[in-house]
Write an enzyme that holds these catalytic residues in place. Structure first.
Site, mmCIF file in Angstrom:
data_model
loop_
_atom_site.group_PDB
_atom_site.id
_atom_site.type_symbol
_atom_site.label_atom_id
_atom_site.label_comp_id
_atom_site.label_asym_id
_atom_site.label_seq_id
_atom_site.Cartn_x
_atom_site.Cartn_y
_atom_site.Cartn_z
ATOM 1 N N LYS A 211 28.014 49.566 44.007
ATOM 2 C CA LYS A 211 26.622 49.111 43.909
ATOM 3 C C LYS A 211 25.658 50.204 44.382
ATOM 4 O O LYS A 211 24.657 50.484 43.724
ATOM 5 C CB LYS A 211 26.452 47.836 44.742
ATOM 6 N N THR A 212 25.957 50.800 45.523
ATOM 7 C CA THR A 212 25.088 51.863 46.016
ATOM 8 C C THR A 212 25.163 53.096 45.130
ATOM 9 O O THR A 212 24.166 53.802 44.943
ATOM 10 C CB THR A 212 25.469 52.213 47.464
ATOM 11 N N GLU A 428 63.453 39.911 51.740
ATOM 12 C CA GLU A 428 62.785 40.527 50.593
ATOM 13 C C GLU A 428 63.602 40.356 49.320
ATOM 14 O O GLU A 428 63.037 40.225 48.222
ATOM 15 C CB GLU A 428 62.535 42.014 50.863
ATOM 16 N N HIS A 431 62.688 36.968 47.817
ATOM 17 C CA HIS A 431 61.458 37.029 47.021
ATOM 18 C C HIS A 431 61.729 37.632 45.642
ATOM 19 O O HIS A 431 61.295 37.094 44.613
ATOM 20 C CB HIS A 431 60.414 37.888 47.746
#
Length: 853
Positions: A211-212, A428, A431
């Site tokens: 944005k800036t 893990e 998963h």
């Protein structure tokens, strides 16, 4: 104006009075008299050495003119002396003078003049009154000592700025702001249609999306005075300072109109009114009221455009967002796949890359990242390369940098027991296997048990395309994915650990959103529940009471618990069915610590993914899918079936670009083309960004040597594609060195080296676009500025590298821009060692295991 005149007259009168007072004070007739002690004067009277005497009764002094000179304090020839005497000795002094043998004597009884008496009374009052008027005037204007003055900084031509060419991944926002620039440069085209320039532009979006940067680009392109200020600059400890600064800012802007004001982080001053808890005066409200009046009040604000940026548009006051104040509200969101590629190419300029570094693959792995995150990834990769003494950035450096940005640096010094390492490997692995066995979730891209940041390991999924919409089965598959770690712990070790706390948190958010936001629970129905009354400090009510009854809350909790329990059961059954695969995966993880897609494909080559079964019991009974009826096909699907080119959708963005290009050529032909600001040093124009004007364009049949016309300007081909009449050769302006208003033509002739001089204006030359030895075309992001004889870069350890070569990325049939972005449930990282999500993470529903939830 009247106050200024009164102050001027008062100041002149005060100066005159002071001068008169000083003149009367220093214009004395005793300058030639030497002041002596009273005893010396009495001795001269007793000796009869006094010719004339004068007694000044009011000043209590006696002045004597001597017959014979005397010596006083080593000063010879003193003929006139002066001495003071006490008031009670005045009769004795008079007797002494009368008794002395003087030629004459006199007594001077003086009275204070009326002017002096008035000066002694009026002058202090005038000084005090003048100081009060001065401070009061300063309070209405800039405040005492400039406290109430505006702190806005005006950007000048000498300051380094950006241009629209430096902005990538936000084409729609650039096009909206480009219209303001066009209006300021050529208002007649808009005024002919009765259009008015937007008076306010609000840029809103997540942090780090540019944005800036867009505001700086407007400052570099607009060609009018640009004032920049932060919203916090209006907030001070003194009452009335904020409103005074607003008045002063707009006063400066009106004096230099047309101009642009940019207020960064406007939520610091623009929050909704009525948010005070004590009922007292709120200084921020007074500042906001003044800002509202200046933006669209009774006064005139012609020629002043206000730009503002915020990442909290929900807390802004409604009066601030209405048309007339902020006419245009531009969302600046996280970039899609194509936008990420463009951003990476911009930040890759000036960085040497190894041949294995793939910018496009990196863009696919970084879904959900903002532009600031992508810039940080490339910077971290460069720092890693410099740390190991390398001279090129490798694919391993990019991967390690991505992991550092997502999860933090490696914790290589952490001592982990063998049992904990084994639990992490199975966690893990649970998963990974749970996601691999389901069709409704993306395959796991990478799984590791290396401790990083606050996590002990993570499994990451990588999607092929940007998705913005999820169905019930896809969300439930993410619940199964999240429950895989806990199920593996129970299946293998028989007891759960604290490593699943972050998984449970993420799964609870998804399940609650399915029930309360997306209407996917038959028991609760399609009603949005759980909306709180608001933050008492945001101006949107206070209290925090839920907007539903306790019975509904109990039903919601029951449905959420049902979803989590069922996902737990499904993941446990998958792991129990493929226990051998889970053991092999854990063994491989303990050996290599990190596995990637090729390794996982080799381990799970015999697993056939299954579809998620019915989530809720009898969910399809009330509203079943109509049998034997298929949805209609999209025009792209029909074109692909017929073997035709997919139709191009109409784009306002492309149409506006074509119009600007056509307008540029018209102005160029008339010799009125405005000079375009140069791009900031060291930054090349981004791909897909608005192209600047660099003089007379090359002929239509010109192309980069060896490129077969691939690098012609895209804007030259757009008018005919968007329905605008293409410019015929007869209509083309005559090419001459002065056709652009006297500027030299950079496209005149190629240089001696064979490189066309016009390519220098675009940030890279032929040598960067083409491989001179093979003629192969390079991607700008993958080009090294210097070709070192020996390429040295960051490399992962051998045991972390894949045993199988990477397969070529599968190209998507649909372009990434075809998809729409809709916010879904923010996911959480799947970690196996910590109960908290990784620090600095991102909301990323489509990349569940990417540790950015």
């Amino acid at each position: 104006m009247k106050n200024k005149k009164y102050l001027q007259f008062g100041g002149i009168a005060a100066v005159i009075l002071i001068v008169l007072f000083l003149v009367s004070l220093f214009s004395s007739d005793t300058r030639n008299f030497q002041e002596v002690d009273t005893s010396v004067a009495m001795a001269q009277l007793d000796a009869g050495n006094v010719a004339e005497a004068q007694i000044d009764d009011r000043e209590q002094r006696v002045r004597l003119t001597l017959r014979e000179p005397i010596t006083v304090d080593e000063r010879e020839g003193v003929e006139e002396i002066l001495a003071q005497y006490p008031a009670r000795t005045a009769p004795a002094i008079f007797e002494k003078v009368e008794a002395s043998n003087t030629d004459s004597y006199t007594t001077n009884v003086t009275q204070e003049s009326f002017l002096m008496s008035m000066l002694s009374f009026i002058l202090p009052m005038v000084i005090i009154f003048g100081l009060l008027m001065f401070f009061l005037t300063r309070m209405q204007g800039g405040g005492m000592f400039g406290i109430g003055g505006s702190k806005a900084k005006q950007l000048t031509k000498d300051m380094p700025t950006n241009t629209f060419a430096d902005v990538a991944g936000a084409e729609e926002a650039v096009d909206e702001l480009h219209e303001i620039k066009d209006f300021l440069e050529d208002p007649t085209r808009y005024e002919a249609l009765g259009a008015k320039i937007p008076r306010g532009v609000l840029l809103y979006g997540p942090p780090g999306t540019g944005k800036t940067l867009l505001a700086r680009a407007v400052a570099g392109e607009a060609g009018v005075p640009f004032y920049s200020i932060s919203g916090s600059d209006f907030v001070e400890m003194f009452v009335g300072v904020g409103a005074s600064r607003v008045r002063d800012l707009f006063k400066q802007a009106k004096e230099n109109s047309p101009c642009i004001i940019f207020v960064d982080e406007i939520d610091a001053v623009g929050r909704a009114r009525g948010s005070g808890m004590g009922g007292g005066h709120d200084e921020r409200e007074q500042t906001l009221n003044q800002l509202l009046v200046e933006m669209d009040g009774f006064g005139d604000r012609q020629g002043v455009i206000l730009m503002a940026a915020t990442n909290r548009p929900d807390v802004l006051d409604p009066a601030l967002l209405r048309p007339g104040r902020f006419d245009r509200q531009i969302p600046v969101t996280n970039p899609d796949l194509r936008g990420r590629e463009q951003i990476l190419e911009v930040h890759a300029k000036g960085k040497p890359f190894a041949p294995d570094a793939d910018i496009k693959a990196l863009a696919k792995r970084t879904a959900g990242m903002s532009g600031a995150d992508l810039a940080n990834v490339l910077n971290e990769a460069a720092l890693l390369t410099a740390r190991v003494g390398g001279n090129v950035i490798t694919a391993d450096a990019l991967e390690e940098a991505t992991d550092r940005v997502v999860g933090g640096p490696r914790r290589s010094g952490k001592v982990i027991s063998e049992k904990e390492k084994k639990v992490t490997a199975y966690h893990e692995g649970g998963h990974t296997l749970s996601a691999w066995a389901l069709e409704d979730i993306e395959r796991v891209y990478k799984v590791t048990i290396l401790a990083r940041g606050r996590t002990g390991g993570h499994a990451m999924t990588a999607q092929e395309d940007d998705k913005g919409m999820y169905n019930r089965n896809e969300l439930f598959a993410r619940l199964v994915f999240a429950m895989g770690g806990r199920s593996a712990e129970e299946l293998v070790f028989g007891e759960p650990t604290t490593g699943a706390s972050a998984d449970i948190e993420m799964a609870t958010k998804i399940a609650r959103s399915m029930v309360t936001e997306y209407g996917m629970s038959p028991a609760v129905g399609m009603v949005k529940y759980g909306q709180e009354q608001g933050d008492p400090f945001s101006g949107r009510g206070g209290g925090g009471n839920l907007d539903h009854s306790q019975e509904v809350a109990a039903t919601i909790d029951t449905e959420v618990q049902f979803l989590l329990d069922k996902a737990h059961e499904v993941s446990y059954s998958i792991l129990a069915e493929y226990r051998d695969h889970l053991d092999r995966l854990a063994e491989k993880l303990l050996e290599k610590e990190t596995l990637r897609r090729p390794d996982l494909e080799a381990l799970f080559d015999d697993i056939v993914p299954r579809k998620v079964a019915e989530v809720f019991p009898d969910e399809s009974t009330r509203f079943p899918r109509q049998e034997n009826r298929e949805p209609v096909k999209t025009p792209v699907e029909l074109a692909l079936e017929r073997g035709e080119e997919p139709p191009k959708k109409f784009s306002i963005l492309e149409a506006s670009r074509a119009t600007r290009e056509r307008r540029r050529k018209e102005l160029e032909a008339q010799g009125k083309l405005p000079v375009q600001p140069a791009s900031s040093a060291g930054v090349a124009p981004a791909a897909g960004a608005a192209a600047g004007s660099y003089g007379t364009p090359p002929p239509a049949d010109w192309s980069v040597p060896g490129s077969a016309g691939k690098h012609r300007s895209r804007a030259e081909e757009q008018p005919a594609e968007q329905g605008f009449p293409a410019q015929t050769p007869a209509q083309a302006p005559e090419q001459s060195p002065d056709s652009s208003g006297g500027r030299p033509n950079p496209y005149a002739t190629p240089t001696a080296s064979g490189e066309h001089p016009g390519m220098k204006a675009y940030g890279f030359g032929d040598s960067e676009l083409m491989d001179q030895s093979t003629g192969a075309e390079h991607t700008p992001g993958n080009v090294s500025q210097e070709s070192p004889t020996e390429m040295i870069g960051f490399r992962l350890p051998d045991h972390e590298r894949s045993d199988y070569p990477e397969k070529a990325q599968k190209e998507s049939v649909l372009d990434a821009s075809e998809t729409t972005e809709m916010p879904v449930v923010p996911d959480q990282p799947i970690d196996g060692d910590s109960g908290k999500s990784a620090e600095g993470t991102q909301e990323n529903p489509e990349n569940e295991g990417d540790n950015r939830g």
